[in-house]
Design a protein around this motif. Structure first.
Motif, short mmCIF file in Angstrom:
data_model
loop_
_atom_site.label_atom_id
_atom_site.label_comp_id
_atom_site.label_asym_id
_atom_site.label_seq_id
_atom_site.Cartn_x
_atom_site.Cartn_y
_atom_site.Cartn_z
N GLU A 198 0.98 -1.75 -0.10
CA GLU A 198 -0.02 -0.38 0.35
C GLU A 198 0.99 1.85 -0.44
N ALA A 199 1.71 1.04 0.85
CA ALA A 199 3.24 2.46 0.76
C ALA A 199 3.79 2.42 -0.59
N LEU A 200 3.94 1.69 -1.22
CA LEU A 200 4.96 1.75 -2.67
C LEU A 200 3.84 2.01 -3.72
N ALA A 201 1.77 1.92 -3.52
CA ALA A 201 1.48 1.80 -4.71
C ALA A 201 0.73 3.37 -3.93
N GLY A 202 0.69 4.13 -3.17
CA GLY A 202 0.60 4.74 -2.90
C GLY A 202 0.91 6.22 -2.98
N ALA A 203 2.59 6.01 -2.61
CA ALA A 203 3.63 6.57 -3.51
C ALA A 203 3.49 7.77 -4.90
N PHE A 204 3.24 6.56 -5.27
CA PHE A 204 3.09 6.62 -6.86
C PHE A 204 1.35 7.43 -6.88
N GLY A 205 1.11 6.87 -6.29
CA GLY A 205 -0.62 7.96 -6.09
C GLY A 205 -1.26 6.57 -7.43
N TRP A 206 -1.12 5.35 -7.01
CA TRP A 206 -1.57 4.85 -8.41
C TRP A 206 -2.72 3.69 -7.22
N PRO A 207 -2.95 3.15 -8.02
CA PRO A 207 -4.15 1.61 -6.70
C PRO A 207 -3.54 0.41 -5.59
N SER A 208 -2.72 -0.46 -6.69
CA SER A 208 -2.28 -1.32 -6.81
C SER A 208 -0.89 -1.27 -6.50
N GLY A 209 -0.71 -2.37 -5.96
CA GLY A 209 1.36 -2.67 -6.00
C GLY A 209 1.70 -4.31 -5.30
N ILE A 210 1.70 -5.14 -6.17
CA ILE A 210 2.70 -6.42 -5.47
C ILE A 210 3.82 -6.37 -5.09
N VAL A 211 4.21 -7.28 -3.59
CA VAL A 211 5.73 -7.14 -3.21
C VAL A 211 6.69 -8.71 -3.58
N PHE A 212 7.25 -9.20 -4.33
CA PHE A 212 7.33 -10.21 -5.00
C PHE A 212 9.61 -10.17 -4.05
N SER A 213 9.49 -11.39 -3.52
CA SER A 213 10.46 -11.70 -2.94
C SER A 213 12.21 -11.82 -3.23
N THR A 214 11.88 -11.71 -4.63
CA THR A 214 13.62 -10.84 -5.70
C THR A 214 13.33 -10.27 -5.93
N GLY A 215 13.61 -9.12 -6.37
CA GLY A 215 13.58 -8.25 -7.48
C GLY A 215 13.62 -8.83 -9.15
N TYR A 216 14.85 -10.36 -8.84
CA TYR A 216 14.08 -10.80 -10.10
C TYR A 216 12.91 -11.35 -10.26
N GLN A 217 12.23 -11.53 -9.10
CA GLN A 217 11.17 -12.06 -9.73
C GLN A 217 9.75 -11.10 -9.87
N ALA A 218 9.99 -10.33 -9.04
CA ALA A 218 9.26 -8.96 -10.31
C ALA A 218 9.47 -9.42 -11.25
N ASN A 219 10.01 -9.05 -11.61
CA ASN A 219 10.66 -8.77 -13.31
C ASN A 219 9.98 -10.29 -13.74
N LEU A 220 10.00 -11.17 -13.28
CA LEU A 220 9.51 -12.83 -13.88
C LEU A 220 8.39 -13.25 -13.45
N GLY A 221 7.70 -12.77 -12.19
CA GLY A 221 6.47 -12.16 -12.38
C GLY A 221 5.71 -11.84 -12.85
N ALA A 222 5.66 -10.32 -13.42
CA ALA A 222 4.46 -10.14 -13.26
C ALA A 222 4.95 -9.69 -14.81
N LEU A 223 5.95 -9.65 -15.43
CA LEU A 223 5.80 -10.32 -16.91
C LEU A 223 5.08 -11.12 -17.57
N SER A 224 5.45 -12.57 -16.92
CA SER A 224 4.78 -13.52 -17.30
C SER A 224 3.53 -13.99 -17.11
N ALA A 225 3.12 -13.06 -16.36
CA ALA A 225 1.84 -13.08 -15.92
C ALA A 225 0.64 -12.27 -16.93
N LEU A 226 1.60 -10.34 -16.98
CA LEU A 226 0.80 -10.14 -17.97
C LEU A 226 1.14 -10.28 -19.58
N ALA A 227 1.94 -11.22 -19.63
CA ALA A 227 1.82 -11.14 -21.24
C ALA A 227 1.70 -13.28 -21.63
#
Length: 401
Positions: free
Chosen positions: A96-125
């Motif tokens: 909530e704090a991360l999303a709120g910093a951007f003024g956006w409604p949604s944010g997801i925390v991943f266990s590593t930075g590598y997984q942030a790309n792996l997890g977001a991109l592989s699910a979005l596309a």
């Protein structure tokens, strides 16, 4: 035949990089870490100038206290994924704090930075979608393309015209294309032409995700990254970042101005099947985020160091990977042995940096990578510059053209 036969070339490379050196340039062992900018390697104290600890928050008093308190209250780990037993109040608060910093409604925390790309991109596309990525993207982005069932198109590094040609060929299918770029590339330290890339992406009706891993905390009025600095937050669809650079921890995040981002929690395999970050890491990161948002003093100090180093590198005749000063200074050499000698010479002078060679860099590009920190003292910056100057005097600097 052996499963290990395919690693023979890498074994030879590892041996070559370690020949004649007391300390290997591959996975250099640090025996002790004394501060954000100081460690001991084989019993010798060195200045750390290759850690991505841009704001020096790994030793911030408030962040350390928050981590210790969280461990005392909740233990050392969650032993479960966010979809099971690892969904603590701290994880939700940080999102909530991360999303709120951007003024956006949604944010997801991943266990590593590598997984942030792996997890977001592989699910979005997925099947029927297209990922259009910068050719010099981080390994996590390339690996996400492999995990995704989407078609992958690579456009030339930092070339908006080449991006436009690819999007124009997609026609109406561009509406199901996700363009992926980094704002600041970590190898050479060069910035993406985000204004042009954003305009082209939106003109063709495609989606845009920007990886701010190496720029978050450093650019923009509140340290949110280069998209904030350029006033592009209302045009970017998703931003990915990491906790292991300016935030001084480990983990990653994806935030979006689209509330539907929440749905990928049910589809992202790296998110579903990985244990959530431990309480101490989450607490320290939450504290570090506050420090970033209020950290004008840290950014000012870092940029003063950046200006000083880049000015001296130009005076000394070093070839740097970008003409735009930033927290990364990549000294570029055409020959591997020359780069290796530079790295070893700096280490001998008490300065730890990163040696990067192909295949981690483009063919013919060998790099000694320096990264600066707000935690560096003026004296430590002087020490780094002094070591560079002595090496420049000992042999001509014949960097890659």
């Amino acid at each position: 035949m052996s499963l290990f036969d395919k690693f023979k070339v890498l074994a030879e490379l590892k041996k070559a990089l370690g020949d004649g050196a007391q300390v290997s340039s591959v996975a250099t062992p640090m025996d002790q870490v004394h501060s954000a900018t100081s460690a001991s390697i084989q019993g010798r104290k060195v200045v750390l100038a290759g850690t991505n600890n841009y704001l020096g928050l790994t030793f911030d008093e408030r962040c350390r206290a928050a981590a210790i308190a969280a461990i005392e209250a909740m233990g050392t780990g969650t032993t479960g994924s966010r979809m099971a037993s690892g969904n603590y109040a701290g994880h939700r608060d940080l999102e909530e704090a991360l999303a709120g910093a951007f003024g956006w409604p949604s944010g997801i925390v991943f266990s590593t930075g590598y997984q942030a790309n792996l997890g977001a991109l592989s699910a979005l596309a997925s099947t029927g979608d297209t990922l259009v990525i910068d050719a010099d993207s981080h390994a996590s982005i390339h690996d996400a393309c492999r995990l995704s069932q989407a078609t992958t198109i690579r456009f030339r590094h930092n070339d908006p015209n080449n991006l436009e040609r690819h999007l124009s060929r997609l026609g109406a299918d561009a509406s199901r294309a996700l363009v992926v770029v980094e704002s600041l590339y970590s190898v050479l330290g060069d910035r993406a032409p985000l204004a042009e890339i954003t305009e082209i992406t939106k003109r063709y009706g495609a989606w845009l995700i920007v990886d701010e891993a190496h720029s978050f905390g450093l650019y923009g009025a509140r340290g949110l990254g280069i998209c904030e600095e350029l006033g592009l937050l209302d045009k970017v669809d998703f931003i990915v970042g990491t906790f292991s650079k300016s935030l001084g921890g480990v983990g990653g995040f994806c935030v979006s101005r689209h509330p539907e981002l929440e749905l990928i929690r049910m589809a992202s395999r790296p998110y579903i099947f990985t244990a959530s970050p431990p309480p101490g890491v989450i607490a320290a990161t939450r504290c570090a985020l506050d420090r970033v948002l209020e950290g004008h003093d840290l950014r000012a100090k870092l940029w003063r160091h950046v200006g000083r180093l880049y000015s001296e590198l130009e005076r000394l005749g070093y070839r740097v990977g970008t003409t735009t000063p930033g927290p990364v200074a990549a000294l570029v050499f055409s020959e591997r042995e020359e780069a290796k000698a530079q790295w070893q010479g700096l280490l001998d002078a008490g300065v730890y940096t990163n040696l990067m060679i192909p295949p981690a860099t483009p063919i013919g590009t060998n790099i000694v990578r320096i990264s600066l920190s707000a935690a560096h003292s003026d004296e430590e910056i002087s020490h780094i510059i002094g070591a560079l100057e002595q090496l420049a005097k000992k042999r001509p600097v014949t960097a890659a053209a």
